[in-house]
Each structure stands twice: as C-alpha cells, then as structure tokens.
Design a protein around this motif. Sequence first.
Motif, PDB file in Angstrom:
ATOM      1  N   GLU A 141       0.836  -1.161   0.110  1.00 14.17           N
ATOM      2  CA  GLU A 141       0.002   0.117   0.047  1.00 14.17           C
ATOM      3  C   GLU A 141       0.768   1.235  -0.080  1.00 14.17           C
ATOM      4  OE1 GLU A 141      -2.412   0.222   3.495  1.00 14.17           O
ATOM      5  OE2 GLU A 141      -0.577   0.171   4.816  1.00 14.17           O
ATOM      6  N   ASP A 265      -4.326   0.788  -2.080  1.00 11.74           N
ATOM      7  CA  ASP A 265      -4.122  -0.303  -0.944  1.00 11.74           C
ATOM      8  C   ASP A 265      -3.215  -1.278  -1.797  1.00 11.74           C
ATOM      9  OD1 ASP A 265      -5.790   0.083   1.445  1.00 11.74           O
ATOM     10  OD2 ASP A 265      -7.536   0.091   0.088  1.00 11.74           O
ATOM     11  N   GLY A 315      -6.608  -3.581  -6.171  1.00 12.81           N
ATOM     12  CA  GLY A 315      -6.633  -3.082  -4.736  1.00 12.81           C
ATOM     13  C   GLY A 315      -8.224  -2.980  -3.892  1.00 12.81           C
ATOM     14  N   TYR A 363     -10.742  -5.152   5.841  1.00  9.24           N
ATOM     15  CA  TYR A 363     -10.769  -4.691   4.459  1.00  9.24           C
ATOM     16  C   TYR A 363     -12.476  -4.551   4.008  1.00  9.24           C
ATOM     17  CZ  TYR A 363      -5.887  -3.286   4.432  1.00  9.24           C
ATOM     18  OH  TYR A 363      -4.689  -2.914   4.582  1.00  9.24           O
TER      19      TYR A 363
END
Length: 653
Positions: A141, A265, A315, A363
């Motif tokens: 990230e 990310d 991501g 997440y």
Amino acid sequence: MAYRPSRQFRKTLLGTCAVLVLAALNAPAAVSFAEEKYHAYKIAQPDYQRRYGSWAEVRVPAGLRVNAIHAALLHTGKVLLIAGSGNNQKNFDAGTFETLLWDPVKNTFKKIPTPVDFFCSGHAQLPDGRLLVAGGTARYEVLDGEVKKAGGGMRVKNENPDAPVTLRKGTVFRSPSGVEYVSTTDVTVPKAKREFEISYFESGQMKPWKTKVTAAEARVFVEARAAGPGALTTEAAQYEVVGLKGEDADNVYGIAQKLTTEKQDFQGIKAAYEFDPKAEKYVPVAPMKDARWYPTLVGLDDGRVLAVSGLNDVGDVVPGDNEIYDPGTKKWSKGPFRYFPTYPSLFLTKGGKLLYTGSNAGYGPAEKGREPGLWDLEKNTFTKLGGLSDPDQLETSASLLLPPAQNQKVMVLGGGGVGESDKSTARTSIVDVSKDSPVFTDGPSLPQGTRYLSSVLMPDDTVFTSGGSEDYRGRGGSDILKAQFYDPRTNAFTEAAEPTVGRNYHSEALLLPDGRVATFGSDPLYADKDNTRLGTFEQRVEVFTPPSLHRAGTDRPALGEGPGELDRNGRATFKTKDAGRIAKARLMRPSAVTHTTDVEQRSIELGLLKSRDGLTVTVDVPDDRTLVPPGWYMLFVTDADGVSSEATWVQVR
C-alpha cells in the motif's frame, strides 16, 4: 562540653542517608524488580503449574527467525510458518520471501524456498495432507500524502474473438488528452465472445446471418508516467495502448474512470501452490481467476476448497466472485457469488451450509457484508442470524466451532471496531446452528475488551484463549498478558498462566500433537505506551503446557500400534495398555491460522469400544463428511481427569 560526633560516624551517617534517599527515589523500580522476581518464583512452583499451566520460550537460532504471518500444522507433526515478505516492504522490493519449517519434537528449523510473496495469503488443509496456499501480495500500500503519481484500476478490453492478448508490465496507456500511464504488472485478457444470430431460409436450413462480439475484460493497475495534478482524472475515458498497430490497436484498449493520488491499497496475486509435507517444498498448481490478498480458504465436505474475498489486482475488495479449487484436477472453477469483507470466518456445518460468524480482518465498507448468517452454497441463499451483541465490533474477533463438533455450536470472542478504531469488546456469543431458527446468545465476558484473541481447541473439550490487545495493533501498550480456559459444559472461563510475550496483529496459536499450544508472531504499531517508538515484529516463539499435563507428568494414556486410516466401517483399532483409564476419544483437525482466522480446527467426538481383555480400543468415526471433512486428523484419547495422550495421526478419506 557539647557532644561532637566523630568523623567516622558522620561519614557513616551521611552514607546511610544517601542510601535512604536513593532508595526513596528508586522505590518504584525496586518494588517492580521485587515483584518480577516473586512472580517468576511463583509461576515456577509445581503447585502453581498443576493449577494454571506454564509457558516456556522456544529457542530459535538468530539466522532462522521469521515474521510468522501464517502458521499451519502438517500431518508430519511439523509446523509451517509462512512470512512471505513479512509486512516488510524492503523484503518485498528485494524479492526476499521466507517460510520456516519447525519440528517441535527435535526443535529444529529449516528454511523453505518460497516462490512468491505469500504475505497475507489464504490456506486450507487438503485431503491428502498437503496444504493449499493461494493469493498473497503483488504490491504494498501507499498511504495518503505519500502517493506522488496518479494511479488506479484500468479495465483492459479485447474485442478480438480469435485470440487472447497479453500486455506486459510497463505497457503504456495514453489518454485522449495525451497523458500516459504505465501498467505495474502483466495482464492477460481472454479472447472476446462471439455469438451467432441465425435465420431460417426457405430450404429449411439454418445459416449464419450475423455475428455479435462481446469484448472480454481484465484489470490492471496503472500509474502516471509523471507526477503532478495533470494526470488526475475522475471522468471515464478510453485509453489507447501505445505500440499496438492496425486491428490490434482497434481491438485492444483501456477504460478508466478514476485515476487519483488517494491512498492506494495492497494488491493481491493469483498464484496458488500446494505445500508437500513429505518433500517439504511448494508445488505450483493452476492460478486463481481473481487475484486475492487477505482471502479465506475453507474446505468443503467433498475435499474441494472455496476461496472467498480478498483484495484484487487493483486493490479493491473482490466484489463477490468466489472460486473453488479441485485437488484432483489442480484447477479452479467458478463458485457461488457472494460478497464478504476480507478474511471472513466461514465454518462448514452439518448438511453442508457455511456459517459466517461476522468475524473478519478488516478491509471493506463498515455497512456491507458484516452480518452473520448461514450460506447455502447450492442455492446461493444467505439467512441472516440475529442476537449478536456489539455487532459493530466483529473485526479482529475470534471464532471457532466449539467441541465437540456434533453439538454444532459456534462461538465468537472479542473483536473491535472497523479499521483503526480504538473500540474493543469483551463480548462472547454462541449460536447453535442445529436449531430450526438459530440466534446468538451472550456467553461469559472476557476479562476485558480484546482484539486479536487466539483461541485453540484442546483435547479435553475446553478452549484455550490467550493474548490479544485492547486497542488496534497493541496501540498504547495495550497488549493483554492473560490467558484462560473456556469450558462449554459450564459456560465459564477459568484462569490460566499468563504468557510473557504480547501477541496482537499478525499473531497465531495452534495445538501441537503433544497437547501443548504454540504461539507465534505479533506486529505492534508502537513499542511504548506513549506511541512514540515504532514497534518491531515479534519473532519469539512461546509454548503453553496445560495444567493437566503438569498433573500427569509422564503418566499419560497412550495408544500403541494401529492403522493410519479408517476401515470400510469408519473404524480403527489400536493396541494400548491404558484401555481401562481411557474415557473418551477426539479426532482433531490441524490448524491453518492467520489474522485470528482459523476455520480449519474442529474436534469430533468418537465412539469408543474396548476389548474384553483391555488391551485394545476401537474408535468409531462419523461417516458424515460435512461433520468430518476428508483429511488428516490428530486422534487424542483422554482419561477421566482430562489428561490426554499424545496424538496419533489418522487419515479420513
């Protein structure tokens, strides 16, 4: 004449006063030192250990220490510790990926060549004893304020129905205004789909009339060639692929809508491998269709494995495209569509449904995919389950199928708020999925709000829990140096010996074949209560010996000679001189754990038959593969005092 003390007396008096002043100034340190000495003395006493158990650090040679992100017990009795890049971008950039194989019996360690970055991958036990490892890290990230070049996901289209196209890392995409972006990985786009529309002629024959081509699509992450605001865009546009000519240039192009300097990310990989415990090496198998970072892999009753969730190759959380691995063909196929946040805790229940407890590792949006429920894979229906207290604090909570598995009770322990929240809960909650309308009911509370709690099934049907922290990643010096046993029969916790090593994010615990519990890892943000010094990854290994083994000493029940797998009736017979004292038998599936997520471990109650001469015992294993999925298991027998044998490995086909 007035009295005057001698010079020697004055020196002695001054020295004594100095000692007293120093002692007063250092009283807290002196008291702390004395308390530590007394505590060390107390926990070393046999009476204490027989009541609470004990901890001991395992000596790991300096050159063989790794950042244990994942831990799995193999049917050889060895423990696989997977680091990958170990949450260290320098290792990632250098291509330094690590795996360590630990033999707890000989206390030896062996480095295993690691082909890709398995950091934050998923894993599951396979029926033949291999460990499936899939996903991992393609890119670290980049936080807000540190992104220098605009970037984001590019959807690459291919309108050629005759051939797929592969664009290598470094391919340039040019916007209509001339701004150029570069791909960070290879991307292969399948060939387009050609469909024929047909019409009947007077002769009655069917002939092609016209064709319809639907473009194929794949994703790739791109970033601007140059820094600066000129590359920022939030409007959809079509991008040409620089270097393509003729029909290729018409057929292949990119589409992007949002290319910004916002936080970028982690990105996942598609790679999948089986770890062979006998050859002690990774063996490549077909890659997944979707890249996954932070996925859950859960074994099904037929030996196949379902891969769920994770961050994809740009991501984003995989939107619900799950897939199934077949260990027979070594290939993946499409699974039922359903969205989950990353590392969801999914448990196979009787009948084949998966129970989602709501536990996850983070997440994903706070309002999506976080409610517990029962998932029917065949119908792809999801029945939500109510009754759970603190439902907004399921992230970093622990979940497990309580022993014995026949009772079909699942427990959720602790957890915290979404993201970097400082919230944590002491809540435990239990759901009985054997009921017609199951709902969660509160169990006993933990000593305090706890995230990242390790929870391990024990051979005597208790659950050993330890470690964790009260705040996000141990922030504020909030590691919890406590341990306890939960007994499902009394629905209560009892105190256990305190660990000496703090465990929070990126920590693991698992049951060893000798009945002890090994703990690994921990990745604190900070190293002090004031959050002024950055934390370092915990590489020490600590092992807990339960009280029952201290009480028994060397006098433990034991199984002797017997088969390595069940007969056609699901039974296995073992010689033993301890038949008279054996009270029960349990089949325990070995762990594969990461990020407080261990959907492998389960303990199955077995039928127990003793021979008339008292020299053999026969165990009877249920034939329901939704209760006992195929694979290798540890067989433990215990006596009436809860003292267990060492494990005997048995394969269930």
